[in-house]
Design a protein around this motif. Structure first.
Motif, PDB file in Angstrom:
ATOM      1  N   LEU A 270       0.686  -1.193   0.061  1.00  0.00           N
ATOM      2  CA  LEU A 270      -0.111  -0.536  -0.154  1.00  0.00           C
ATOM      3  C   LEU A 270       0.843   1.669  -0.051  1.00  0.00           C
ATOM      4  CD1 LEU A 270      -2.752  -1.045   2.425  1.00  0.00           C
ATOM      5  CD2 LEU A 270      -3.161  -0.998   0.302  1.00  0.00           C
TER       6      LEU A 270
ATOM      7  N   PHE B  60      -3.260   8.844   3.675  1.00  0.00           N
ATOM      8  CA  PHE B  60      -2.107   7.501   4.152  1.00  0.00           C
ATOM      9  C   PHE B  60      -3.144   6.792   5.273  1.00  0.00           C
ATOM     10  CE2 PHE B  60       2.151   6.530   5.687  1.00  0.00           C
ATOM     11  CZ  PHE B  60       2.486   5.264   3.975  1.00  0.00           C
TER      12      PHE B  60
ATOM     13  N   GLN C  21       3.657   5.662  -5.808  1.00  0.00           N
ATOM     14  CA  GLN C  21       3.406   6.046  -7.334  1.00  0.00           C
ATOM     15  C   GLN C  21       2.127   6.877  -7.523  1.00  0.00           C
ATOM     16  OE1 GLN C  21       2.624   2.285  -8.857  1.00  0.00           O
ATOM     17  NE2 GLN C  21       2.978   1.302  -7.342  1.00  0.00           N
TER      18      GLN C  21
ATOM     19  N   LEU D  21       1.843   1.736  -3.479  1.00  0.00           N
ATOM     20  CA  LEU D  21       0.930   2.228  -4.396  1.00  0.00           C
ATOM     21  C   LEU D  21       1.000   3.771  -4.050  1.00  0.00           C
ATOM     22  CD1 LEU D  21      -1.603  -0.696  -4.084  1.00  0.00           C
ATOM     23  CD2 LEU D  21      -0.884   0.579  -6.232  1.00  0.00           C
ATOM     24  N   ALA D  22       0.554   4.593  -2.669  1.00  0.00           N
ATOM     25  CA  ALA D  22       0.669   5.120  -3.009  1.00  0.00           C
ATOM     26  C   ALA D  22       2.320   6.237  -2.940  1.00  0.00           C
ATOM     27  CB  ALA D  22       0.551   5.717  -0.849  1.00  0.00           C
TER      28      ALA D  22
ATOM     29  N   THR E  70      -5.011   1.397   6.675  1.00  0.00           N
ATOM     30  CA  THR E  70      -6.149   0.986   8.166  1.00  0.00           C
ATOM     31  C   THR E  70      -6.828  -0.254   6.910  1.00  0.00           C
ATOM     32  OG1 THR E  70      -7.569   2.738   7.198  1.00  0.00           O
ATOM     33  CG2 THR E  70      -6.186   2.133   9.919  1.00  0.00           C
ATOM     34  N   ALA E  71      -6.675  -0.603   5.445  1.00  0.00           N
ATOM     35  CA  ALA E  71      -7.650  -1.354   4.523  1.00  0.00           C
ATOM     36  C   ALA E  71      -6.839  -2.950   4.791  1.00  0.00           C
ATOM     37  CB  ALA E  71      -7.521  -0.794   2.844  1.00  0.00           C
TER      38      ALA E  71
ATOM     39  N   LEU F  17      -6.147   4.989   3.659  1.00  0.00           N
ATOM     40  CA  LEU F  17      -5.224   4.188   3.081  1.00  0.00           C
ATOM     41  C   LEU F  17      -4.308   2.405   3.708  1.00  0.00           C
ATOM     42  CD1 LEU F  17      -4.474   2.945   0.697  1.00  0.00           C
ATOM     43  CD2 LEU F  17      -2.001   4.082   0.508  1.00  0.00           C
TER      44      LEU F  17
END
Lengths: 426, 426
Positions: free
Chosen positions: A50, A66, A56, A53-54, A71-72, A69
């Motif tokens: 994750l 953030f 990117q 991805l962030a 916590t998913a 994101l």
């Protein structure tokens, strides 16, 4: 039988097989008559994926999003774990940090817990269900935004829930058998510690031992929650972290060696502020600047000033990841603080010896420095506390230093017995 | 300039590049002076990957935990999208379904929206931020548990928010240019529809067109929210779904062909209940049984009973995925309902022709059946509504059937003009 909080890290739930194995272990505890609350981290590398991805989509991912994101990650692992337990015929309900009542301040990415109100967890337990709680996350009291607790967050969630629910024990499951006298990857002869007091564990954690995070131990100590660190891959007893037994309370305490272990840390850098006027308020100005940049520092060393110049040098260590920001903040405040120059060094290692009663036993310090000297390791900074001696050396020397100190204090697994200093010696 | 709700599907945000492209488009709308609310689905295959994980840990993932799991998907995409927008210098805040005030009933995996209270979205818009909302999810009013809206959920979220916020338009971004007169993968000469009334779009969606989901169109029609279906990969105008203009209101409405399109659906199976006593209450007993199993059915056909036996057959179609459960439920109630036997057939296709005023133009029905007959396609069931004719055929015949009907009604892109029946013909 009372309430047990179990925490499983990412490596224990890395894939479907891991989740099923953990589910079985939880059901065992349930069958033994315990009420079980489980805190779970994100699966294996999920968090790293994750973060990748962030990066990117945005070079500087911002706090609120953030946290949303990241916590998913626990959301996925906790739901899967609840399903796996149900599949074994037991009731399970998963809860986000927010649903579990983990209330935090509003500092995104490294929020602090300010209250735990686990009403829904209690309801789930009363229904006979296992309650699965997402580690590492909470909800801001003010903004109602989702927050994350930063490093060691899941361990802290577990201990905080154990305290709020008055649990018998907080079991921290990991991929090693417990806390060792040194990092087994560095010291082949490192031994598992059966029992260690909170204070020693605090120093070990602060000194680079990765098994338990400092915050979690602090929390456990404040609320007197026994922690049992153990492997999720075996049934072995691990390491108990709890209050030192009163003298005469039992053999266990009497047999404990005074030295708990040797820790090392290569994640820090050293900043030296050169040519600081030796007058009141100077150190304060430096560390206010660092604190305003939200950077935690570790060791701080200041020598007496040279009489001729009235100037002194102040060195401190801090996480390498904060190094750039610290240098930037200090450079900006150079004229305000008034110093000559800054030096930055990220090729350092910190080696720490932890044990009770160290200060009152001068022999400990002597043995420590002799061991380093015999191993040809040069010492750059020294800092001590009641139960810890830490030195900074070159990063290249870390392995030699740790092995030498571990051996000098009789901690090696093939030693007849630990070297014990002071009154409890046998 | 007013408020726009934009919805981006999983294929539009499949990777970091997609997210950045979508962020640019959102910022454009912002620069054009719009307030922008964005509803986003999970990235690409995320949902399928999560379902796969769930199946690995439990053969029958349960509702509550399954929803908890799946909602992680939008959490990831929405946080990344907010970051990407911030990186372009604009403020953005992401919200879960719960935070956005999407209140649902407690039916996990296919919850229905019962209220939308977007207070936090309004606050975000007033701060000048783009509000990013997780599609497909809500929170149960009663249990406070996280729910998902089932198929088409993200489209429905978008329209529901557009209604609650009184948006000018709800833009549904997808990977095709709009709604076509038939599936372009089946009919090479299919044409993009520039404008279509809610009623026709409802029938198209109900008949297998995948572009917009039935629930979303129903919602839009009820609250009179114009939908603009368009590609996130181009700047082209797509398909407008809105009320049919009043007669004489403009050329656009006048030029519209009476036939909107041809849809097909191979996701259904056919159940035939054989030998049902032809007396009041029998059909009710059958469909109460199906409804109690929470299964939605589609076409229902009953012929007149044979005078000699007083028995009739009732056929209905339903999603293949529910077929097993339906057969099980009916078998259990066999003696109660009183029928001879059950037949199950999942090798069927449904072909539907949609257009306004069809019932009052007998030529439409005739042309439809002639086209099928000329293509050698046998018809098994027939069902009609005001603006739709549907037939069930063998699954193998679906392509021939759709191509034949599409061509027979002049919908092919190289036709001079569409065949128009009735009063508006030119």
């Amino acid at each position: 039988m009372g309430l047990v909080v179990q925490k499983y890290g990412g490596s224990s739930v890395a894939d479907a097989e891991g989740i099923k194995r953990v589910a079985k272990r939880i059901v065992e505890a349930k069958k033994n008559g315990h009420q079980v609350v489980v805190v779970v981290s994100a699966m294996g590398d999920t968090t790293d994926e994750l973060i990748d991805l962030a990066e990117q989509v945005s070079p500087i991912p911002t706090g609120r999003e953030f946290d949303m994101l990241l916590t998913a990650g626990e959301r996925i692992s906790m739901a899967l774990l609840a399903m796996a337990i149900k599949n074994l015929g037991h009731e399970a309900l998963s809860f986000t940090g927010s649903q579990a009542g983990v209330i935090t301040d509003a500092v995104h990415n490294k929020a602090r817990i300010i209250d735990v109100t686990p009403g829904r967890i209690r309801d789930a337990l009363e229904l006979g269900a296992v309650a699965i709680v997402a580690g590492f996350q909470g909800v801001s009291q003010k903004s109602k935004d989702i927050t994350t607790l930063g490093r060691g967050g899941s361990d802290t969630t577990a201990v905080a829930l154990a305290a709020a629910l008055d649990a018998e024990v907080c079991e921290i499951y990991t991929d090693v058998d417990g806390v060792f006298t040194a990092d087994p990857r560095v010291v082949k002869k490192a031994r598992k510690i059966n029992e260690i007091p909170y204070e020693d564990m605090l120093e070990l954690a602060a000194s680079g031992s990765k098994v338990l995070h400092l915050r979690c131990v602090e929390y456990a100590r404040r609320y007197n929650i026994p922690i049992h660190v153990r492997s999720s891959f075996s049934g072995h007893q691990g390491t108990w972290v709890r209050n030192r037994p009163e003298a005469g309370e039992g053999e266990e305490g009497m047999e404990q060696a005074i030295i708990s272990g040797v820790a090392h840390d290569t994640s820090e850098a050293k900043v030296t502020v050169v040519g600081v006027p030796d007058k009141p308020g100077e150190a304060a100005a430096i560390f206010r600047t660092i604190s305003d940049a939200e950077i935690n520092i570790d060791m701080v060393v200041q020598n007496v000033s040279a009489a001729s110049t009235g100037l002194t040098d102040i060195s401190f260590t801090l996480p390498k990841t904060d190094g750039h920001r610290a240098m930037e903040a200090l450079t900006k405040s150079k004229s305000l603080i008034g110093f000559d120059s800054l030096r930055y060094d990220d090729q350092i290692a910190k080696i720490s010896l932890i044990g009770a009663g160290m200060r009152t036993n001068p022999g400990v310090t002597a043995t420590f420095f002799e061991a380093l000297s015999n191993a040809g390791v040069n010492i750059e900074l020294i800092s001590t506390s009641e139960i810890r001696i830490s030195v900074v050396t070159r990063a290249d020397d870390v392995k030699d230093a740790v092995v030498a100190v571990h051996s000098a204090f009789g901690l090696d697994s093939d030693s007849d017995e630990a070297v014990v200093y002071g009154g409890t010696g046998r």
